[in-house]
Design a protein around this motif. Structure first.
Motif, PDB file in Angstrom:
ATOM      1  N   LEU A   7       0.831  -1.207   0.000  1.00 35.68           N
ATOM      2  CA  LEU A   7       0.000   0.000   0.000  1.00 35.68           C
ATOM      3  C   LEU A   7       0.865   1.256   0.000  1.00 35.68           C
ATOM      4  CD1 LEU A   7      -2.923   0.859  -0.027  1.00 35.68           C
ATOM      5  CD2 LEU A   7      -2.910   0.874   2.466  1.00 35.68           C
ATOM      6  N   PHE A   8       1.986   1.233   0.720  1.00 31.89           N
ATOM      7  CA  PHE A   8       2.907   2.379   0.716  1.00 31.89           C
ATOM      8  C   PHE A   8       3.488   2.584  -0.677  1.00 31.89           C
ATOM      9  CE2 PHE A   8       7.372   3.696   0.830  1.00 31.89           C
ATOM     10  CZ  PHE A   8       7.230   4.989   1.300  1.00 31.89           C
ATOM     11  N   GLU A   9       3.906   1.492  -1.316  1.00 28.30           N
ATOM     12  CA  GLU A   9       4.474   1.605  -2.661  1.00 28.30           C
ATOM     13  C   GLU A   9       3.458   2.184  -3.631  1.00 28.30           C
ATOM     14  OE1 GLU A   9       5.160   0.918  -6.661  1.00 28.30           O
ATOM     15  OE2 GLU A   9       3.757  -0.389  -5.609  1.00 28.30           O
ATOM     16  N   GLY A  10       2.202   1.756  -3.500  1.00 27.51           N
ATOM     17  CA  GLY A  10       1.161   2.303  -4.363  1.00 27.51           C
ATOM     18  C   GLY A  10       0.931   3.784  -4.119  1.00 27.51           C
ATOM     19  N   SER A  11       0.870   4.179  -2.857  1.00 27.47           N
ATOM     20  CA  SER A  11       0.624   5.592  -2.533  1.00 27.47           C
ATOM     21  C   SER A  11       1.820   6.469  -2.898  1.00 27.47           C
ATOM     22  CB  SER A  11       0.319   5.741  -1.036  1.00 27.47           C
ATOM     23  OG  SER A  11       1.397   5.300  -0.243  1.00 27.47           O
ATOM     24  N   LEU A  12       2.999   5.860  -3.070  1.00 26.08           N
ATOM     25  CA  LEU A  12       4.182   6.606  -3.487  1.00 26.08           C
ATOM     26  C   LEU A  12       4.033   7.114  -4.929  1.00 26.08           C
ATOM     27  CD1 LEU A  12       6.810   7.240  -1.915  1.00 26.08           C
ATOM     28  CD2 LEU A  12       7.889   5.348  -3.118  1.00 26.08           C
ATOM     29  N   ASN A  13       3.060   6.584  -5.649  1.00 24.93           N
ATOM     30  CA  ASN A  13       2.791   7.025  -7.021  1.00 24.93           C
ATOM     31  C   ASN A  13       1.675   8.059  -7.101  1.00 24.93           C
ATOM     32  OD1 ASN A  13       4.645   5.208  -8.423  1.00 24.93           O
ATOM     33  ND2 ASN A  13       3.296   3.571  -7.755  1.00 24.93           N
ATOM     34  N   LEU A  14       1.119   8.449  -5.955  1.00 22.56           N
ATOM     35  CA  LEU A  14      -0.025   9.362  -5.959  1.00 22.56           C
ATOM     36  C   LEU A  14       0.422  10.822  -5.883  1.00 22.56           C
ATOM     37  CD1 LEU A  14      -2.575   7.495  -3.652  1.00 22.56           C
ATOM     38  CD2 LEU A  14      -2.315   7.389  -6.129  1.00 22.56           C
TER      39      LEU A  14
END
Length: 623
Positions: free
Chosen positions: A70-77
């Motif tokens: 989830l952190f890796e995904g939010s790093l793209n936001l």
């Protein structure tokens, strides 16, 4: 059963990555293959049972993996990414999530037969989609940027919201059904949620400040981020269960919007870790299911619930929440269909099944079955249909694999013409309007801008293009472009013109060691290619067949000809380079830069015919 836990860890990794590879090779949905593989390895054949074999470590491993994913995904936001999409994303993540919660809870009560308490808990949990299922789907399908970005943002933002809604519903139920209601638990919930968001923001700001000021050396940056993510998640989760997801999402979004170059450098590494974790966790979760759970899925009430969630609840929540937005009808239809559930739903449902059962709710025993039924059916249905459905709605990037050419000059313009003639998509990119003049005159699609600028990243749609060719006169710039886009396009799809000169240059030897693959065997520099075009060399297409095989073509071609690329009937392009051996097969077309021998012969024949005609006319004229 496997001989040891170590062997089981190895097998889980092998099955997960093997499923990802098979999915890539056969262009199938990765999450579907991983789910099926886990079921075959676990409940069907009984090779592994991670939950039983790992014991007390099973749940912490799953929780930490979900936090990192989830952190890796939010790093793209990055907020810059959703310019013009902020309103639809906000509405779907707020109004849409609330509507999905209410409608899903009503469906769970009236169709699945759950009590109101359990229905509202599970209804909150089932609004999540999440990066574990959305990202693999977006990788396999060629969606246009708008719907792809909305699905990505919704999946990552709603992930923690869904978990918090489930916790909130449980706390409300516990408060209302208590003999002596005490509002302390509700205050703790809201306080813990606010604390988690602040903690995530503070951790993100702190890490960003340490990166910018050089307090962390380069070799420790990725390990330090991982440890802080785990710290952030664990601290928030210990205070209130499931708030850890909110904390790591806030941390990732904070770092993503600080504009730190170190974060960009780490992003691709974290994407690789995320893919590894998604593969392993899907195998572990599905392999830990019981046979009884699988059989319960076919209960008519559960099937009816899943069907209504897919065909009524999701579309209705999307259509109602996006009223008066600029989304087209086709975009709303696609968003209303694509909503696969994944790891977060599976992991959190197990937690609520336990605490609701302990609280005396007997119907909580079917939560796990209900969750897996929704996860499996949505993963299979959406995984196999997203590409076809997007194409029918004209929301996919259609056509053959294209080439993005960086640098406008004599050779690249002719190369683009040849690709266009072969009906392969092509786009020429250059920062000079003057250098693009001939491309405009030739009718070649172009983009005016700096390839490495932040503006280009957000305005240039690179989805239709699978290959990148860097062909400017600056070899170090070509290498930099290739290095920058290699993670996005893949090492085998990024090329640059040869940096070698006839006179030799030690700096070019250094440039050769980085960046993409060198085109055309490395013997033809950009200067050489441009000179050949000026000398009249032509782009010639040669069809390879069983009667005229590639071997014969090599023997008969002009020794000065330069092999450029081959193209298959499907449109797949294979560029000739030093590092990649290309063997065209019957049906393929080879394109080469060839001396104009045939053209000169035709011209000579035409001149001879004209002379003969003129002579005959003179002879026929009366004296």
């Amino acid at each position: 059963m496997v001989p040891s836990v170590l062997f089981e860890v190895m097998l889980i990794g092998l099955l997960g990555i093997g499923s990802q590879w098979l999915a890539w090779h056969y262009r199938m949905p990765a999450i579907v293959l991983m789910s099926i593989t886990g079921l075959l390895a676990g409940p069907v054949f009984g090779f592994i049972n991670p939950e039983e074999d790992f014991g007390d470590l099973y749940k912490p491993i799953i929780s930490v993996a979900v936090a990192i994913i989830l952190f890796e995904g939010s790093l793209n936001l990055s907020f810059k990414e959703i310019r013009g999409l902020g309103r639809p994303v906000f509405r779907i993540a707020t109004y849409g999530a609330f509507l999905a919660w209410i409608l899903g809870s009503l469906t769970a009560h009236y169709i699945a037969g759950l009590s109101w308490a359990v229905a509202f808990v599970i209804g909150g949990l089932f609004i999540v989609t999440g990066p574990t299922v959305i990202m693999p789907l977006l990788r396999q399908s060629k969606l246009k940027p708008r719907p792809a970005k909305i699905l990505k943002w919704e999946g990552i933002i709603v992930d923690p919201i869904g978990a918090l809604l489930a916790v909130f519903a449980f706390e409300i139920i516990a408060y209302l059904t208590a003999n002596e209601p005490n509002g302390a638990s509700l205050v703790l919930f809201f306080g813990a949620s606010i604390f988690a968001a602040i903690l995530g923001w503070a951790c993100g700001k702190g890490m960003g400040w340490m990166f910018e000021t050089g307090h962390i050396p380069e070799f420790l940056k990725s390990p330090a981020v991982f440890i802080v993510v785990i710290f952030c998640f664990t601290l928030a989760d210990e205070i209130m269960h499931e708030t850890g997801l909110l904390a790591v999402t806030a941390m990732g979004m904070t770092l993503a919007n600080m504009g730190i170059s170190s974060v960009e450098d780490m992003r691709h590494f974290k994407e690789n870790i995320s893919i590894l974790l998604i593969s392993a966790i899907f195998i572990m979760l599905t392999a830990s299911l019981q046979v009884e759970t699988l059989l319960q899925i076919f209960d008519p009430n559960i099937i009816g619930y899943v069907v209504l969630m897919m065909f009524v609840v999701r579309p209705l929540s999307i259509f109602l929440s996006t009223i008066k937005t600029d989304l087209s009808l086709n975009e709303k239809i696609l968003l209303g269909w694509i909503a696969p559930r994944g790891i977060v739903a599976l992991t959190v449902s197990g937690y609520f099944a336990t605490i609701l059962s302990e609280a005396g709710y007997e119907d909580a025993s079917i939560i796990t079955t209900l969750t897996f039924g929704l996860v499996f059916f949505t993963v299979v249905a959406h995984g196999f249909s997203i590409g076809w459905f997007a194409e029918k709605l004209h929301l996919s990037v259609e056509g053959k694999p294209g080439t993005l050419i960086v640098g406008s000059n004599t050779f690249t313009i002719e190369l683009a013409k040849s690709l266009k003639k072969a009906k392969a998509p092509v786009l020429l990119v250059d920062s000079s309007w003057e250098r693009l003049r001939k491309a405009r005159e030739a009718g070649i699609p172009f983009y005016h801008g700096e390839m490495l600028s932040e503006q280009t990243e957000y305005h240039l749609d690179t989805v239709p293009y699978e290959y990148l060719v860097a062909a400017t006169e600056y070899h170090s710039y070509n290498a930099l472009v290739c290095t920058t886009f290699m993670p996005e396009y893949g090492r085998t799809n990024v090329f640059k013109v040869s940096p070698y000169h006839d006179i030799g240059n030690t700096m070019d030897d250094i440039v050769d060691k980085i960046g993409g693959r060198i085109l055309f065997g490395g013997k033809a520099s950009l200067e050489t290619l441009n000179d050949k075009i000026r000398d009249g060399f032509v782009f010639r297409q040669t069809n390879i067949s069983s009667r005229y095989p590639y071997k014969q073509y090599l023997e008969e071609k002009d020794e000065n000809a330069i092999l450029l690329y081959s193209i298959k009937p499907s449109g797949q392009v294979k560029y000739f380079s030093e590092e990649m051996k290309v063997n065209p097969e019957p049906g393929d077309t080879v394109v080469s830069l060839t001396p104009p021998v045939k053209e000169n012969r035709r011209i000579q024949e035409r001149l001879e015919n004209q002379r003969t005609t003129t002579t005959n006319q003179k002879d026929a004229d009366p004296q």
